[in-house]
Write a protein that holds these residues in place. Structure first.
Motif, PDB file in Angstrom:
ATOM      1  N   SER A  59       0.869  -1.173   0.000  1.00  9.14           N
ATOM      2  CA  SER A  59       0.000   0.000   0.000  1.00  9.14           C
ATOM      3  C   SER A  59       0.906   1.223   0.000  1.00  9.14           C
ATOM      4  CB  SER A  59      -0.923   0.011   1.225  1.00  9.14           C
ATOM      5  OG  SER A  59      -0.153   0.110   2.417  1.00  9.14           O
ATOM      6  N   VAL A  60       0.413   2.348  -0.460  1.00  8.42           N
ATOM      7  CA  VAL A  60       1.278   3.528  -0.557  1.00  8.42           C
ATOM      8  C   VAL A  60       0.711   4.761   0.127  1.00  8.42           C
ATOM      9  CG1 VAL A  60       2.476   2.822  -2.649  1.00  8.42           C
ATOM     10  CG2 VAL A  60       0.347   4.131  -2.837  1.00  8.42           C
ATOM     11  N   ILE A  61      -0.583   4.801   0.357  1.00 11.57           N
ATOM     12  CA  ILE A  61      -1.177   5.993   0.973  1.00 11.57           C
ATOM     13  C   ILE A  61      -1.117   5.868   2.490  1.00 11.57           C
ATOM     14  CG2 ILE A  61      -3.266   7.370   1.252  1.00 11.57           C
ATOM     15  CD1 ILE A  61      -4.117   6.604  -1.522  1.00 11.57           C
ATOM     16  N   SER A  62      -0.488   6.852   3.126  1.00  8.11           N
ATOM     17  CA  SER A  62      -0.455   6.927   4.589  1.00  8.11           C
ATOM     18  C   SER A  62      -1.480   7.951   5.048  1.00  8.11           C
ATOM     19  CB  SER A  62       0.940   7.346   5.074  1.00  8.11           C
ATOM     20  OG  SER A  62       1.911   6.395   4.693  1.00  8.11           O
ATOM     21  N   ARG A  63      -2.109   7.680   6.172  1.00  5.49           N
ATOM     22  CA  ARG A  63      -3.129   8.592   6.702  1.00  5.49           C
ATOM     23  C   ARG A  63      -2.604   9.282   7.950  1.00  5.49           C
ATOM     24  NH1 ARG A  63      -7.795   7.902   3.991  1.00  5.49           N
ATOM     25  NH2 ARG A  63      -7.869   6.046   2.650  1.00  5.49           N
ATOM     26  N   ASN A  64      -2.903  10.556   8.065  1.00  5.52           N
ATOM     27  CA  ASN A  64      -2.383  11.374   9.148  1.00  5.52           C
ATOM     28  C   ASN A  64      -3.534  12.033   9.894  1.00  5.52           C
ATOM     29  OD1 ASN A  64      -0.417  13.267  10.552  1.00  5.52           O
ATOM     30  ND2 ASN A  64      -1.709  14.710   9.439  1.00  5.52           N
ATOM     31  N   ASP A  65      -3.471  11.976  11.231  1.00  2.00           N
ATOM     32  CA  ASP A  65      -4.487  12.664  12.032  1.00  2.00           C
ATOM     33  C   ASP A  65      -3.863  13.669  12.997  1.00  2.00           C
ATOM     34  OD1 ASP A  65      -3.273  10.963  13.809  1.00  2.00           O
ATOM     35  OD2 ASP A  65      -5.093   9.873  14.381  1.00  2.00           O
ATOM     36  N   SER A  66      -2.614  14.063  12.741  1.00  2.00           N
ATOM     37  CA  SER A  66      -1.959  15.056  13.587  1.00  2.00           C
ATOM     38  C   SER A  66      -2.603  16.424  13.363  1.00  2.00           C
ATOM     39  CB  SER A  66      -0.465  15.142  13.264  1.00  2.00           C
ATOM     40  OG  SER A  66       0.159  13.888  13.442  1.00  2.00           O
ATOM     41  N   PRO A  67      -3.012  17.108  14.416  1.00  2.00           N
ATOM     42  CA  PRO A  67      -3.734  18.373  14.245  1.00  2.00           C
ATOM     43  C   PRO A  67      -2.876  19.519  13.710  1.00  2.00           C
ATOM     44  CG  PRO A  67      -3.306  17.937  16.569  1.00  2.00           C
ATOM     45  CD  PRO A  67      -2.909  16.703  15.830  1.00  2.00           C
ATOM     46  N   ASP A  68      -1.548  19.404  13.780  1.00  2.00           N
ATOM     47  CA  ASP A  68      -0.707  20.505  13.311  1.00  2.00           C
ATOM     48  C   ASP A  68      -0.022  20.204  11.984  1.00  2.00           C
ATOM     49  OD1 ASP A  68       0.956  18.573  14.315  1.00  2.00           O
ATOM     50  OD2 ASP A  68       2.099  19.895  15.629  1.00  2.00           O
ATOM     51  N   VAL A  69      -0.497  19.180  11.259  1.00  2.00           N
ATOM     52  CA  VAL A  69       0.024  18.855   9.935  1.00  2.00           C
ATOM     53  C   VAL A  69      -1.095  19.088   8.925  1.00  2.00           C
ATOM     54  CG1 VAL A  69       0.956  17.043   8.457  1.00  2.00           C
ATOM     55  CG2 VAL A  69       1.690  17.198  10.825  1.00  2.00           C
ATOM     56  N   PRO A  70      -0.882  19.902   7.882  1.00  2.00           N
ATOM     57  CA  PRO A  70      -1.976  20.352   7.009  1.00  2.00           C
ATOM     58  C   PRO A  70      -2.344  19.371   5.893  1.00  2.00           C
ATOM     59  CG  PRO A  70       0.046  21.417   6.348  1.00  2.00           C
ATOM     60  CD  PRO A  70       0.387  20.581   7.553  1.00  2.00           C
ATOM     61  N   PHE A  71      -2.341  18.085   6.155  1.00  2.00           N
ATOM     62  CA  PHE A  71      -2.783  17.109   5.161  1.00  2.00           C
ATOM     63  C   PHE A  71      -3.254  15.848   5.870  1.00  2.00           C
ATOM     64  CE2 PHE A  71       1.782  16.524   5.769  1.00  2.00           C
ATOM     65  CZ  PHE A  71       1.875  15.175   6.046  1.00  2.00           C
ATOM     66  N   GLU A  72      -4.141  15.133   5.203  1.00  2.00           N
ATOM     67  CA  GLU A  72      -4.653  13.879   5.745  1.00  2.00           C
ATOM     68  C   GLU A  72      -4.000  12.669   5.094  1.00  2.00           C
ATOM     69  OE1 GLU A  72      -8.941  13.588   5.873  1.00  2.00           O
ATOM     70  OE2 GLU A  72      -9.113  15.773   5.900  1.00  2.00           O
ATOM     71  N   LEU A  73      -3.659  12.796   3.807  1.00  2.28           N
ATOM     72  CA  LEU A  73      -3.120  11.678   3.050  1.00  2.28           C
ATOM     73  C   LEU A  73      -1.748  12.035   2.500  1.00  2.28           C
ATOM     74  CD1 LEU A  73      -6.304  10.824   0.924  1.00  2.28           C
ATOM     75  CD2 LEU A  73      -5.691   9.960   3.192  1.00  2.28           C
ATOM     76  N   SER A  74      -0.848  11.057   2.480  1.00  2.75           N
ATOM     77  CA  SER A  74       0.488  11.314   1.943  1.00  2.75           C
ATOM     78  C   SER A  74       1.032  10.053   1.290  1.00  2.75           C
ATOM     79  CB  SER A  74       1.449  11.793   3.034  1.00  2.75           C
ATOM     80  OG  SER A  74       1.670  10.779   4.004  1.00  2.75           O
ATOM     81  N   ILE A  75       1.991  10.262   0.387  1.00  3.36           N
ATOM     82  CA  ILE A  75       2.708   9.165  -0.272  1.00  3.36           C
ATOM     83  C   ILE A  75       4.191   9.489  -0.218  1.00  3.36           C
ATOM     84  CG2 ILE A  75       3.140   7.951  -2.440  1.00  3.36           C
ATOM     85  CD1 ILE A  75       0.270   8.508  -3.246  1.00  3.36           C
ATOM     86  N   ASN A  76       4.985   8.517   0.207  1.00  2.00           N
ATOM     87  CA  ASN A  76       6.440   8.658   0.216  1.00  2.00           C
ATOM     88  C   ASN A  76       7.029   7.565  -0.675  1.00  2.00           C
ATOM     89  OD1 ASN A  76       7.099  10.832   2.317  1.00  2.00           O
ATOM     90  ND2 ASN A  76       5.658   9.523   3.408  1.00  2.00           N
ATOM     91  N   PRO A  77       7.413   7.911  -1.909  1.00  2.00           N
ATOM     92  CA  PRO A  77       7.943   6.890  -2.818  1.00  2.00           C
ATOM     93  C   PRO A  77       9.267   6.279  -2.368  1.00  2.00           C
ATOM     94  CG  PRO A  77       7.219   8.844  -4.016  1.00  2.00           C
ATOM     95  CD  PRO A  77       7.242   9.202  -2.577  1.00  2.00           C
ATOM     96  N   TYR A  78       9.986   6.982  -1.470  1.00  2.00           N
ATOM     97  CA  TYR A  78      11.302   6.507  -1.032  1.00  2.00           C
ATOM     98  C   TYR A  78      11.403   6.571   0.481  1.00  2.00           C
ATOM     99  CZ  TYR A  78      12.416   7.266  -5.949  1.00  2.00           C
ATOM    100  OH  TYR A  78      12.404   7.236  -7.322  1.00  2.00           O
ATOM    101  N   ARG A  79      12.222   5.677   1.037  1.00  2.00           N
ATOM    102  CA  ARG A  79      12.604   5.738   2.447  1.00  2.00           C
ATOM    103  C   ARG A  79      14.094   5.993   2.509  1.00  2.00           C
ATOM    104  NH1 ARG A  79       9.922   0.901   5.860  1.00  2.00           N
ATOM    105  NH2 ARG A  79      10.304  -0.409   4.040  1.00  2.00           N
ATOM    106  N   GLY A  80      14.507   6.883   3.411  1.00  2.00           N
ATOM    107  CA  GLY A  80      15.867   7.385   3.399  1.00  2.00           C
ATOM    108  C   GLY A  80      15.958   8.535   2.415  1.00  2.00           C
ATOM    109  N   CYS A  81      17.026   9.339   2.522  1.00  6.72           N
ATOM    110  CA  CYS A  81      17.129  10.504   1.641  1.00  6.72           C
ATOM    111  C   CYS A  81      18.591  10.825   1.380  1.00  6.72           C
ATOM    112  CB  CYS A  81      16.441  11.711   2.257  1.00  6.72           C
ATOM    113  SG  CYS A  81      16.403  13.152   1.166  1.00  6.72           S
ATOM    114  N   GLU A  82      18.955  10.793   0.102  1.00  6.44           N
ATOM    115  CA  GLU A  82      20.347  11.015  -0.291  1.00  6.44           C
ATOM    116  C   GLU A  82      20.761  12.472  -0.170  1.00  6.44           C
ATOM    117  OE1 GLU A  82      23.436   9.618  -3.823  1.00  6.44           O
ATOM    118  OE2 GLU A  82      21.273   9.401  -4.114  1.00  6.44           O
ATOM    119  N   HIS A  83      19.826  13.381   0.002  1.00  2.00           N
ATOM    120  CA  HIS A  83      20.197  14.788   0.169  1.00  2.00           C
ATOM    121  C   HIS A  83      21.096  14.981   1.388  1.00  2.00           C
ATOM    122  CE1 HIS A  83      16.451  16.193  -2.291  1.00  2.00           C
ATOM    123  NE2 HIS A  83      17.438  15.765  -3.048  1.00  2.00           N
ATOM    124  N   GLY A  84      20.946  14.135   2.395  1.00  2.00           N
ATOM    125  CA  GLY A  84      21.864  14.149   3.535  1.00  2.00           C
ATOM    126  C   GLY A  84      21.684  15.296   4.493  1.00  2.00           C
TER     127      GLY A  84
END
Length: 364
Positions: A59-84
């Protein structure tokens, strides 16, 4: 003794990487420790190459219920980040993989193969309720390997075909590749982008965010998105006390000149292993400022390096944090920038037709 931090040579870290230390994953039962056996001699560190592991996404859609985050649904195609980026709040998530939030986070990536297919299936379900999907909010959806893997591109193509609203946060100029999708989506009120710019100082950025696009290149990306008709905001994330807060006004001015229509900020967050990682980075790269930076962070976090409370974790608390808030609001107003982006259109959504197991379009 030279009292200029920028005169101190880079040391104690792997060239081209952000973390200066690599703490063990917190869930591992075994620990390793370096011991001087008398045979050690100083040698230049070998370059670390990035490893990418393909994992089949269930599955790819994550659901968020944090009151201080301005979105309910998110997708992260990658884990980890080479930007460093040494300050990245997502670093501790690598501990769930048995990997270090330090160098492992930026050199051992996981890519979600089949993400577009899983997204299409999710959008086609009868009970799916359309809400804007935030793309790449945990780690940047435009990793350097995205040029080759094109997972983010494939996800965008599904959203484009379904007339589904999307928001994107990125530090990468690679997003310009996808203007052929984002521009028409934006004309229909379906796409917005936030470009994260931490500092305009190229030397500081090269140490803070060693493999992200240069600050001026990100400002240029804001201009190109604006020219294509894509609403874009400048996100000062994170705002680092002492180290970058002095650039607040000039950064917002540059963003507005380039074409940003809104701006926001997130005060530096240091959850779990990020706190010792960032402190070691400070003492390696800007030792004369380290104690001052840490003191101001504690002033904004109730005497601690991190406060995870909703409503406080993004902007901090106390007189110093309030001063930053007031400065940012005033600078944003003077630059002619809004505090929020316009609402996206959810009424255009058309569910995709589901595929059968054999890959052919379903008849019913």
């Amino acid at each position: 003794m030279n009292d200029r931090d920028d005169a101190i040579p880079d040391h104690g870290y792997v060239h081209g990487r952000g973390a200066t230390v690599s703490p063990a994953a917190r869930y591992e039962s075994a620990r390793t420790e370096a011991v001087d056996d008398g045979w050690h001699r100083e040698e230049e560190s070998a370059p670390l190459h990035t490893e990418v592991t393909m994992e089949q996404a269930r599955s790819v859609i994550s659901r968020n219920d944090s009151p201080d985050v301005p979105f309910e649904l998110s997708i992260n195609p990658y884990r980890g980040c080479e930007h460093g980026c040494v300050y990245c709040f997502a670093r501790p998530t690598h501990a769930y993989m048995g990997l270090s939030p330090g160098l492992d986070f930026e050199t051992r990536l996981f890519a979600k193969a089949g993400a577009a297919d899983r997204l299409r299936e999710a959008l086609a379900r009868p009970g799916y309720a359309c809400r804007p999907i935030a793309l790449g909010v945990n780690t940047d959806a435009y990793q350097p390997v995205e040029r080759r893997l094109r997972i983010t591109r494939q996800v965008l193509e599904v959203l484009y075909d379904a007339h589904h609203p999307v928001t994107i946060v990125t530090k990468s100029a690679l997003i310009e590749r996808d203007l052929d999708l984002l521009a028409p989506m934006a004309r229909d009120g379906l796409a917005q982008v936030a470009v994260s710019v931490t500092t305009l100082d190229r030397t500081l950025a090269r140490r803070l965010e060693p493999r992200a696009a240069a600050p001026q290149r990100r400002i240029e990306t804001i201009g190109r998105l604006n020219d294509a008709g894509v609403p874009v905001s400048l996100l000062m994330a994170p705002l680092i006390p002492v180290l970058t807060d002095g650039e607040m006004e000039s950064l917002l001015t540059e963003g507005a000149r380039a074409g940003a229509v809104a701006a926001g900020y997130v005060l530096l967050r240091l959850p779990l292993e990020v706190a010792p990682l960032f402190e070691d980075w400070l003492r390696t790269h800007v030792p004369l400022k380290a104690d001052h930076v840490l003191a101001r962070i504690r002033d904004s976090r109730g005497g601690k390096l991190y406060d995870a409370r909703f409503g406080r974790r993004m902007t901090g608390d106390g007189p110093y944090a309030e001063l930053l808030r007031q400065r940012f609001r005033l600078a944003r107003r003077r630059a002619g920038l809004a505090g929020r982006m316009p609402e996206l259109d959810m009424g255009r959504f058309v569910p995709p037709r589901p595929f059968s197991g054999g890959g052919q379009m379903g008849l019913f």
